[in-house]
Design an enzyme around this catalytic site. Structure first.
Site, PDB file in Angstrom:
ATOM      1  N   GLU A 431       0.713  -1.357   0.145  1.00  0.00           N
ATOM      2  CA  GLU A 431       0.047  -0.190  -0.095  1.00  0.00           C
ATOM      3  C   GLU A 431       0.764   1.243  -0.109  1.00  0.00           C
ATOM      4  OE1 GLU A 431      -3.480  -0.066   2.633  1.00  0.00           O
ATOM      5  OE2 GLU A 431      -4.013  -2.029   2.046  1.00  0.00           O
ATOM      6  N   GLY A 432       1.981   1.299  -0.729  1.00  0.00           N
ATOM      7  CA  GLY A 432       2.837   2.375  -0.750  1.00  0.00           C
ATOM      8  C   GLY A 432       4.000   2.158   0.319  1.00  0.00           C
TER       9      GLY A 432
END
Ligand SMILES: Cc1cc2nc3c(=O)[nH]c(=O)nc-3n(C[C@H](O)[C@H](O)[C@H](O)COP(=O)(O)OP(=O)(O)OC[C@H]3O[C@@H](n4cnc5c(N)ncnc54)[C@H](O)[C@@H]3O)c2cc1C
Length: 623
Positions: A431-432
């Site tokens: 997620e990043g």
């Protein structure tokens, strides 16, 4: 503007990668952002105080679901077994379905629970305190899987078709990553081309590490669609599709296994000539990456709250163990080295909760642009959570390294910190990743400066552009820059924060210094600033600390008002957190101008060029 067939496998330059990312950015700041203002040297306490409270009616509505979830987790979920066997029992999945846990935020008119972001986060907090694989299942489904982008961008027909299925428990997934596409989506090779009859898209490609992929009925698949040619230049297009896994050509090629999250249903997904009806394009052709980024504005809030849950679980573990374990004549919690860790853990857990909850409340209340807040929450809480887990393992000593099953087998309490550590590590990557979150925040933080002075400092601009950029800069910075040196942030300002007012005043002063430092860095490094990631990351870290300080003070003040008994304790924790954060902020500011970045980079390049192979001697050569 014309379109070209998307041709696969062409190396992507750094410029193209940047262009794709820039095209996916939300260009406008339609609503206020607390953190954006911080980076510009302005403390907007009005955005966080009064604290955005949860609506009491919503709390009442969510309570039966949360109670049911708690019961299920307490009585039906055996996390050591799930970890050992790598499977989530059907009984648990059915239990979650029956509670409506797959449709927490899906509107009621489509069969979901229709609860708020904060209620969803409370559910995730409960789950994360018990089992990481379950968190990943629910989160991949609801924060990045089909429900959230469908809610934000779906057409009415798509909502009517898919929401009821999803709410009943059809598991969904999100497929972006490919072998050559990790943090940088520009190199995407999965292709969708229009079918000959024009009624569908034909999808081909392979996706890696798709969480829930092996169980999903539905998934959001990102694919390249034919490029557009704008002003003679090819613009890569990425489009999001809703794909059903029982359609011909959809195949799970492999179930992946990891260090932790042993029951993750994560797969390599293969798409071979899959016919996707054109009605299944989400939002619009070419809008896929923007959709993913906007979805993640709130989607990113799952990991921050999950980190809070882990922080709380760790506090419980060390409170019991550091009282009980006696070494050198006293409980280990009385030894200063261990006490320092425990005090810091408590202060950080409080601040992490403040950060996550504030972001969730802002998302629910609306009227804020929370893209920076959510990104900081993801970065800050996952990094802080990891440090807390590391300290907990250390405080547990040898038992911290032992598995829960082994502890149980020899008659000790099966404290699962070894599993928690394995399960948590991925939070700093997906997620990043932490690096990508730093870059994302840095880009947004300098946005205003790029708008004003981009033509002056960026390469490739014409003389005319530079001249008008200079005029624009003179107008803006003539006022802005001196005002970042001046300003009253001493007593009695922010007195309403009571004993924490001094910290709030510090945040205000430090925000002005942060804004000046961003500006100075741009002047000093010009277009090369984007290459000086260590410098950018320090600026981002200062912003993160200041946001966490402000959130901690606002939350403590609110708790003091609403729950006087714990509120007094909250003020104590916020105070300790802010004292420690000030030290970190000072160190980051100092490191901006006095650091070893250049020689470190040089040595890294030497290592990569094989010039330090001598250091690797003495190792057994592995196959
Ligand atoms: C358990 C698990 C579950 C996952 N679930 C999903 C899912 O459901 N759907 C999905 O689409 N993907 C999923 N992923 C993929 C995940 O999102 C990626 O692993 C992540 O985006 C990082 O990509 P990568 O691993 O290819 O790393 P890379 O992009 O190759 O990066 C490697 C390292 O380099 C750093 N780096 C990269 N670019 C830069 C830069 N410009 N500057 C500085 N540092 C940089 C990264 O931060 C990282 O440390 C999952 C992965 C795992 C392991």
């Amino acid at each position: 503007m014309t379109t070209t067939a998307a041709e696969p496998k062409r190396p992507v330059s750094a410029d193209e990668a940047r262009e794709v990312a820039e095209a996916a950015r939300e260009q406008e700041w339609a609503a206020p952002s607390f953190v954006r203002d911080l980076f510009l040297g302005r403390l907007r306490t009005d955005l966080i105080d009064p604290y955005p409270e949860q609506d009491p009616a919503e709390i009442r509505r969510a309570q039966p679901f949360l109670d049911g979830l708690e019961q299920l987790l307490r009585h039906k979920v055996d996390s050591d077994k799930i970890d050992r066997e790598g499977e989530i029992p059907d009984e648990v999945l059915q239990g979650l379905r029956a509670l409506g846990a797959f449709g927490i935020k899906i509107p009621r008119e489509y069969g979901g629970l229709g609860l708020s972001q904060l209620s969803y986060m409370k559910a995730i907090e409960l789950v994360s305190g018990v089992d990481g694989s379950l968190t990943a299942l629910l989160s991949a489904h609801q924060s990045i899987g089909v429900p959230q982008p469908l809610k934000l961008f779906g057409s009415e027909a798509q909502k009517k078709r898919y929401f009821p299925r999803l709410a009943k428990g059809a598991i969904s997934a999100f497929a972006l990553t490919e072998p050559a596409v990790g943090s940088d989506p520009a190199a995407m090779e999965t292709l969708a081309v229009p079918s000959e009859d024009g009624q569908a898209w034909i999808l081909n490609g392979e996706k890696l590490w798709c969480t829930n992929g092996t169980k999903a009925e539905l998934m959001v698949v990102m694919a390249r669609t034919p490029s557009k040619v704008v002003n003679g230049k090819e613009r890569r297009q990425i489009t999001a599709f809703i794909v059903e896994s029982d359609w011909p050509g959809v195949e799970v090629r492999h179930r992946c296994h990891f260090m932790g999250l042993k029951a993750l249903y994560n797969g390599v997904m293969r798409f071979t000539n899959v016919r996707v009806p054109k009605e299944n394009v989400l939002w619009d052709v070419g809008k896929g990456l923007k959709l993913a980024l906007i979805t993640l504005n709130t989607g990113r809030l799952t990991l921050p709250i999950s980190s809070v849950a882990v922080g709380k679980r760790c506090l419980e573990i060390v409170r019991e163990w550091a009282n009980e374990r006696v070494q050198w004549g006293k409980p280990i919690g009385k030894h200063d080295a261990i006490a320092q860790k425990i005090g810091t853990m408590a202060a950080n857990t409080f601040a992490m909760e403040a950060v996550a909850e504030l972001c969730g409340a802002m998302a629910d209340r609306g009227g804020y642009d929370i893209r920076l807040e959510a990104a900081i929450a993801k970065l800050y809480n996952s990094e802080a959570g990891w440090r807390i887990i590391d300290d907990t393992v250390q405080i547990r000593g040898g038992r911290g390294y032992e598995t829960a099953d082994s502890l149980r087998a020899r008659g000790e309490k099966p404290v699962p910190i070894e599993r928690i550590m394995r399960d948590f590590r991925i939070n700093l990557i997906f997620e990043g990743s932490s690096e990508i979150m730093h870059l994302f925040i840095a880009r947004e933080a300098v946005d205003k400066h790029l708008q004003i002075a981009g033509d002056v400092v960026m390469p490739g601009k014409s003389f005319g552009q530079r001249l008008s950029g200079l005029a624009r800069s003179a107008l803006f910075y003539g006022w802005w820059y001196p005002s970042r040196w001046l300003g009253w942030s001493l007593w009695p300002k922010h007195a309403r924060f009571g004993p924490l007012a001094g910290h709030v005043r510090y945040v205000e002063r430090a925000a002005r210094r942060l804004a000046r430092s961003v500006f100075h860095s741009m002047i000093r490094f010009g277009p090369k600033l984007e290459l000086r990631q260590a410098v950018l990351f320090r600026l981002v870290d200062v912003g993160g600390e200041l946001f966490a300080m402000a959130a901690a003070c606002a939350r403590a003040r609110w708790l003091e008002r609403t729950e006087p008994a714990s509120g007094r304790r909250a003020v104590e924790l916020a105070d300790l957190f802010c004292r420690q954060a000030r030290g970190r902020v000072r160190a980051k500011f100092k490191g901006l101008w006095r650091n070893e970045d250049v020689p470190t980079y040089r040595v890294a390049q030497e290592v990569l060029a094989g010039e330090h192979l001598w250091l690797e001697q003495g190792m057994v050569e592995l196959e």
